[in-house]
Write a protein that holds these residues in place. Structure first.
Motif, PDB file in Angstrom:
ATOM      1  N   TYR A 145      49.842  36.823  33.132  1.00 28.92           N
ATOM      2  CA  TYR A 145      51.165  36.736  33.760  1.00 28.92           C
ATOM      3  C   TYR A 145      51.359  35.384  34.446  1.00 28.92           C
ATOM      4  O   TYR A 145      52.472  34.834  34.447  1.00 28.92           O
ATOM      5  CB  TYR A 145      51.355  37.881  34.744  1.00 28.92           C
ATOM      6  CG  TYR A 145      51.439  39.224  34.070  1.00 28.92           C
ATOM      7  CD1 TYR A 145      52.583  39.627  33.401  1.00 28.92           C
ATOM      8  CD2 TYR A 145      50.340  40.089  34.060  1.00 28.92           C
ATOM      9  CE1 TYR A 145      52.653  40.847  32.755  1.00 28.92           C
ATOM     10  CE2 TYR A 145      50.399  41.315  33.417  1.00 28.92           C
ATOM     11  CZ  TYR A 145      51.552  41.685  32.762  1.00 28.92           C
ATOM     12  OH  TYR A 145      51.617  42.884  32.115  1.00 28.92           O
ATOM     13  N   ALA A 146      50.305  34.838  35.008  1.00 33.57           N
ATOM     14  CA  ALA A 146      50.410  33.512  35.618  1.00 33.57           C
ATOM     15  C   ALA A 146      50.736  32.457  34.561  1.00 33.57           C
ATOM     16  O   ALA A 146      51.548  31.546  34.804  1.00 33.57           O
ATOM     17  CB  ALA A 146      49.111  33.167  36.335  1.00 33.57           C
ATOM     18  N   ARG A 147      50.139  32.578  33.392  1.00 36.49           N
ATOM     19  CA  ARG A 147      50.415  31.623  32.321  1.00 36.49           C
ATOM     20  C   ARG A 147      51.873  31.727  31.861  1.00 36.49           C
ATOM     21  O   ARG A 147      52.538  30.716  31.607  1.00 36.49           O
ATOM     22  CB  ARG A 147      49.455  31.869  31.148  1.00 36.49           C
ATOM     23  CG  ARG A 147      49.713  30.998  29.915  1.00 36.49           C
ATOM     24  CD  ARG A 147      49.736  29.520  30.263  1.00 36.49           C
ATOM     25  NE  ARG A 147      48.468  29.101  30.859  1.00 36.49           N
ATOM     26  CZ  ARG A 147      48.301  27.960  31.506  1.00 36.49           C
ATOM     27  NH1 ARG A 147      49.336  27.144  31.682  1.00 36.49           N
ATOM     28  NH2 ARG A 147      47.128  27.634  32.000  1.00 36.49           N
ATOM     29  N   CYS A 188      48.911  43.423  43.031  1.00 29.78           N
ATOM     30  CA  CYS A 188      49.305  42.747  41.789  1.00 29.78           C
ATOM     31  C   CYS A 188      49.936  41.391  42.091  1.00 29.78           C
ATOM     32  O   CYS A 188      49.636  40.392  41.437  1.00 29.78           O
ATOM     33  CB  CYS A 188      50.269  43.621  40.993  1.00 29.78           C
ATOM     34  SG  CYS A 188      49.510  45.049  40.197  1.00 29.78           S
ATOM     35  N   ALA A 189      50.834  41.354  43.090  1.00 33.44           N
ATOM     36  CA  ALA A 189      51.450  40.084  43.475  1.00 33.44           C
ATOM     37  C   ALA A 189      50.385  39.092  43.950  1.00 33.44           C
ATOM     38  O   ALA A 189      50.420  37.895  43.603  1.00 33.44           O
ATOM     39  CB  ALA A 189      52.490  40.323  44.566  1.00 33.44           C
ATOM     40  N   HIS A 190      49.447  39.575  44.740  1.00 31.58           N
ATOM     41  CA  HIS A 190      48.381  38.716  45.290  1.00 31.58           C
ATOM     42  C   HIS A 190      47.520  38.125  44.178  1.00 31.58           C
ATOM     43  O   HIS A 190      47.189  36.929  44.200  1.00 31.58           O
ATOM     44  CB  HIS A 190      47.529  39.554  46.242  1.00 31.58           C
ATOM     45  CG  HIS A 190      46.299  38.872  46.739  1.00 31.58           C
ATOM     46  ND1 HIS A 190      46.318  37.810  47.623  1.00 31.58           N
ATOM     47  CD2 HIS A 190      44.978  39.104  46.470  1.00 31.58           C
ATOM     48  CE1 HIS A 190      45.092  37.423  47.882  1.00 31.58           C
ATOM     49  NE2 HIS A 190      44.253  38.179  47.199  1.00 31.58           N
ATOM     50  N   HIS A 192      49.423  35.475  42.246  1.00 32.26           N
ATOM     51  CA  HIS A 192      49.506  34.291  43.114  1.00 32.26           C
ATOM     52  C   HIS A 192      48.176  33.534  43.110  1.00 32.26           C
ATOM     53  O   HIS A 192      48.157  32.295  42.997  1.00 32.26           O
ATOM     54  CB  HIS A 192      49.862  34.735  44.532  1.00 32.26           C
ATOM     55  CG  HIS A 192      49.685  33.692  45.581  1.00 32.26           C
ATOM     56  ND1 HIS A 192      50.419  32.520  45.622  1.00 32.26           N
ATOM     57  CD2 HIS A 192      48.838  33.617  46.645  1.00 32.26           C
ATOM     58  CE1 HIS A 192      50.044  31.791  46.654  1.00 32.26           C
ATOM     59  NE2 HIS A 192      49.084  32.428  47.291  1.00 32.26           N
ATOM     60  N   ARG A 193      47.053  34.235  43.221  1.00 26.26           N
ATOM     61  CA  ARG A 193      45.741  33.581  43.191  1.00 26.26           C
ATOM     62  C   ARG A 193      45.505  32.901  41.837  1.00 26.26           C
ATOM     63  O   ARG A 193      44.941  31.802  41.786  1.00 26.26           O
ATOM     64  CB  ARG A 193      44.635  34.604  43.443  1.00 26.26           C
ATOM     65  CG  ARG A 193      44.597  35.199  44.840  1.00 26.26           C
ATOM     66  CD  ARG A 193      43.814  34.376  45.808  1.00 26.26           C
ATOM     67  NE  ARG A 193      42.466  34.080  45.369  1.00 26.26           N
ATOM     68  CZ  ARG A 193      41.607  33.364  46.096  1.00 26.26           C
ATOM     69  NH1 ARG A 193      41.979  32.880  47.277  1.00 26.26           N
ATOM     70  NH2 ARG A 193      40.384  33.112  45.651  1.00 26.26           N
ATOM     71  N   ALA A 194      45.941  33.563  40.759  1.00 31.05           N
ATOM     72  CA  ALA A 194      45.758  32.970  39.434  1.00 31.05           C
ATOM     73  C   ALA A 194      46.564  31.684  39.303  1.00 31.05           C
ATOM     74  O   ALA A 194      46.082  30.685  38.755  1.00 31.05           O
ATOM     75  CB  ALA A 194      46.163  33.971  38.355  1.00 31.05           C
ATOM     76  N   ALA A 233      54.157  31.338  45.933  1.00 30.91           N
ATOM     77  CA  ALA A 233      54.235  32.028  47.219  1.00 30.91           C
ATOM     78  C   ALA A 233      54.557  33.484  46.972  1.00 30.91           C
ATOM     79  O   ALA A 233      55.079  33.861  45.913  1.00 30.91           O
ATOM     80  CB  ALA A 233      55.289  31.388  48.123  1.00 30.91           C
ATOM     81  N   ILE A 234      54.238  34.314  47.964  1.00 34.01           N
ATOM     82  CA  ILE A 234      54.542  35.750  47.915  1.00 34.01           C
ATOM     83  C   ILE A 234      55.641  36.048  48.920  1.00 34.01           C
ATOM     84  O   ILE A 234      55.601  35.583  50.056  1.00 34.01           O
ATOM     85  CB  ILE A 234      53.280  36.583  48.226  1.00 34.01           C
ATOM     86  CG1 ILE A 234      52.238  36.408  47.136  1.00 34.01           C
ATOM     87  CG2 ILE A 234      53.640  38.061  48.384  1.00 34.01           C
ATOM     88  CD1 ILE A 234      50.927  37.124  47.416  1.00 34.01           C
TER      89      ILE A 234
END
Length: 559
Positions: free
Chosen positions: A36-38, A72-74, A77-79, A88-89
Motif C-alpha cells: 500500500y505504501a508503494r 494499519c495506518a501506523h 506510515h512506517r513503510a 503523516a497520520i
C-alpha cells in the motif's frame, strides 16, 4: 464480489495489483504495508506529504477491534517513512455523530442525549478519547510531542481532529455550501431519490437531529423537528450535518486525505467505499483515497467479532497488561490485513503468542520478511528480546516462588545471564499480571475454606485419601536426588494431575524441573508430603491483582 473472506483474498491475489479492486494485493511485497505504501508513492509526487486518516466514533471506549484501524495506518506510515517519503497520520474522532437512541436508552450516562452529538456530553467524550490516546502513546504509536488530547505542534507527523470542534468552528463551511447547493446532483450520484435525505439538522431548539428538511439550499435549511416540534430555518452550516458518505468525501477533499484503512464490511459491493466512487470521479474529480481493507478481530472462542456495543472490551490496555508494546503491534501486523484473526487471554492464546513472537524475533536475524516486519514495528533492537527465556519458563519461575517477583527474577537471571535485565524484568511483570488475572483459575488453586494459605481443612483432609503412587514415588525420588531438575520417571498425564493437584489444587502447573531448581528438591518434597499427610498446600498462593504502575499512568481514566 466474492462473498467469503478466502474467496476475496484469492480474487485479490489473482488481480495482483491496484487495478484488481479494493482487495487486490501484490503478494510479492515483503509485507502488505509495503504494497500500500508503494501504491501511494507511485500516485503522488516526491514532494507530496501523504496523509493517512484513521477515524472512529467515540460511542464507547475503543476496543481491540477499533485498534486495528489505527495499527494499519501506523504500519503504512512506517513503510512510507522507510521509503524516504513524507507522510503523516490524521486521527479523526467523529464526535459530531449523533448518540443512538438505543444507546441512550441503555446507558444511564447518556440518558437524555439521544440524537444529540456525542460531544454534547463533553466529559464523557473527552474521557473516552483521552483513554485511547493514552493507549496509543503506551504502545508507541502516538508521538512524544502530542499532548493528552493528541494535539501536536505544526509540522508533526501526527494530527488529531475532533469533528464537533471543526464543524462548529465553520472549518467546512464553504464545502458544506456547495454540497447543500448540489444536493440533487449528489443524490443522483449516490442513487438516492431526494437530496434532502443526505443531510440532517441538529435542531436549534432541542439539539437533536431527529429532523425532516423541507427546503434545502446553499445558504439555509428549513426543517421541522420531530422531537420538539419546532419549525425553524438553520442558516448556520455548522448544524447541518451531511450523511456519513458525504461527510467522508467532504473531509477527504478538505484535508487532502490520501489513504484510509477500513473494515472489509465498508469495502464490499454496495458499501460506502463502493457507492461513493461516482462522487469522487464525477463531482470532486479526484481519485478516491487508497483504501487499506482489514478483517475482523475475533475473540479467543466463538465466531463473533469483538464489539464495543456490547461493552466490556477487551481494550488495548488489557493487552498491554500482559504483553509488551512491540508484541501487541506484532499480533496485528503478522498476518495479512485482509485476514480475520483472534486475540485472547487464555493459556493457549497467551503462551502461543509469546512462543510465536520469540520465534519471529529469532527469524528476523536471517529471514527477509521477518526483518522487514520487525523494522515496521518500531526502532527497538532485536538482540535483547532474542535472549529472553520462554514465557512458560517465566511463569514456572513465578509459580515456584509463590508469585513473588523478586526471587523469581533472581532465579531467571541466574539461569539466563545473557538476557537483558530490563526486558527480563518486563517479562516477569507481564507473567505475574497474567497469573494474577487470566491464568489463576487454571494455574493457581484457591486458598482453602479456612481462608489461610496451606491450612488444614475438612476438604483438604478428605483429598489426601486420593493421593496415589505418583506423589509417593516423586517424594522418595526428591529425598535422594542431587542433580539438576526433578528425578526422571515415566509419568502419565494422570500422574501429573495427581502431582499438581497435591501441590496447587490444579490439573496443570510449571515443569517439575523448574520447581525443583527454583525451590530445591527438599522443599518440593516437603510440600508434597504436607498435602499427602495433612491436606496442606504450603506453596499455595495467588499473586495480588494490582495493576502495573506504568499502566495506571498510561490510562488514567480507563474505566
Amino acid at each position: 464480489m466474492p462473498t467469503t473472506r478466502r474467496a476475496r483474498v484469492r480474487a485479490g491475489a489473482a488481480a495482483g495489483a491496484p487495478g484488481g479492486g479494493l482487495h487486490a494485493q501484490d503478494r510479492s511485497a515483503a509485507h502488505w504495508a509495503l504494497d500500500y505504501a508503494r501504491r501511494l508513492a507511485d500516485r503522488h509526487p516526491a514532494h507530496h506529504r501523504i496523509l493517512i486518516q484513521t477515524s472512529m466514533s467515540p460511542t464507547g471506549y475503543f476496543h481491540i477491534g477499533n485498534f486495528r484501524d489505527t495499527v494499519c495506518a501506523h504500519l503504512v506510515h512506517r513503510a512510507l517513512t522507510g521509503m524516504g517519503r513524507r507522510s503523516a497520520i490524521l486521527l479523526s474522532f467523529d464526535d459530531y455523530d449523533p448518540v443512538r437512541e438505543s444507546q441512550a436508552a441503555r446507558d444511564p450516562e447518556l440518558a437524555g442525549y439521544g440524537g444529540r452529538p456525542l460531544a454534547a456530553h463533553r466529559e464523557r467524550a473527552t474521557r473516552i478519547c483521552r483513554a485511547y490516546l493514552a493507549e496509543l502513546r503506551a504502545v508507541g504509536i502516538l508521538p512524544a510531542d502530542a499532548d493528552e488530547d493528541g494535539r501536536t505542534p505544526p509540522g508533526s507527523a501526527w494530527e488529531t481532529h475532533y469533528q464537533f470542534e471543526r464543524y462548529r468552528a465553520g472549518e467546512y463551511r464553504e464545502r458544506q455550501r456547495r454540497l447543500q447547493r448540489d444536493a440533487g446532483r449528489l443524490a443522483d450520484l449516490l442513487g438516492k431519490d431526494d437530496g434532502r435525505d443526505l443531510f440532517a439538522v441538529y435542531c436549534l431548539q432541542c439539539g437533536r437531529n431527529d429532523t425532516e428538511i423541507h427546503e434545502l439550499g446553499a445558504a439555509a435549511a428549513r426543517y421541522r423537528c420531530l422531537s420538539c416540534g419546532a419549525e425553524l430555518t438553520a442558516r448556520d452550516h455548522a448544524v447541518v450535518k451531511p450523511s456519513w458518505a458525504l461527510d467522508w468525501a467532504l473531509r477527504v477533499a478538505h484535508e487532502h486525505i490520501d489513504c484510509e484503512p477500513a473494515g472489509q464490511d465498508h469495502c464490499s459491493a454496495g458499501s460506502t467505499m463502493d457507492r461513493t466512487r461516482p462522487v469522487y470521479d464525477r463531482y470532486l474529480r479526484r481519485p478516491q483515497p487508497v483504501i487499506v481493507p482489514y478483517g475482523l478481530v475475533r475473540g479467543e472462542r466463538g465466531g463473533g467479532k469483538v464489539s464495543g456495543s456490547r461493552g466490556g472490551g477487551p481494550y488495548v490496555r488489557d493487552l498491554l497488561t500482559v504483553y509488551p508494546p512491540v508484541l501487541v503491534l506484532w499480533l496485528y501486523a503478522r498476518g495479512n490485513c485482509l485476514s480475520d484473526f483472534r486475540l485472547g487471554f487464555g493459556p493457549g492464546a497467551f503462551f502461543g503468542a509469546y512462543d510465536a513472537f520469540d520465534r519471529f524475533v529469532r527469524a528476523a536475524e536471517h529471514r527477509e520478511r521477518a526483518r522487514v516486519l520487525w523494522e515496521l514495528l518500531g526502532d527497538e533492537a532485536r538482540a535483547g528480546r532474542a535472549a529472553l527465556p520462554r514465557m512458560r519458563s517465566v511463569v514456572g519461575a513465578l509459580y515456584s516462588h509463590g508469585g513473588r517477583t523478586a526471587p523469581a527474577l533472581r532465579h531467571l537471571e541466574r539461569r539466563h545471564p545473557e538476557a537483558a535485565g530490563e526486558l527480563l524484568a518486563e517479562r516477569v511483570r507481564h507473567a505475574r499480571n497474567w497469573l494474577s488475572t487470566h491464568g489463576h483459575r487454571r494455574y493457581w488453586g484457591a486458598p482453602d475454606a479456612a481462608g489461610g494459605r496451606g491450612r488444614t481443612d475438612t476438604a483438604g483432609a478428605a483429598e489426601t485419601a486420593r493421593t496415589g503412587p505418583a506423589v509417593a514415588t516423586l517424594i522418595d525420588g526428591l529425598r535422594t536426588h542431587d542433580g539438576p531438575g526433578a528425578p526422571r520417571a515415566a509419568r502419565t498425564r494422570e500422574d501429573f494431575r495427581e502431582i499438581y493437584g497435591a501441590l496447587f489444587g490444579t490439573a496443570h502447573g510449571p515443569r517439575l524441573d523448574t520447581l525443583a531448581d527454583a525451590l530445591g528438591p527438599t522443599v518440593l518434597a516437603d510440600a508434597l508430603a504436607a498435602y499427602r499427610d495433612h491436606g496442606r498446600r504450603p506453596l499455595l498462593g495467588k499473586p495480588s491483582a494490582r495493576p502495573e504502575p506504568v499502566l495506571q499512568e498510561a490510562v488514567p481514566h480507563a474505566g
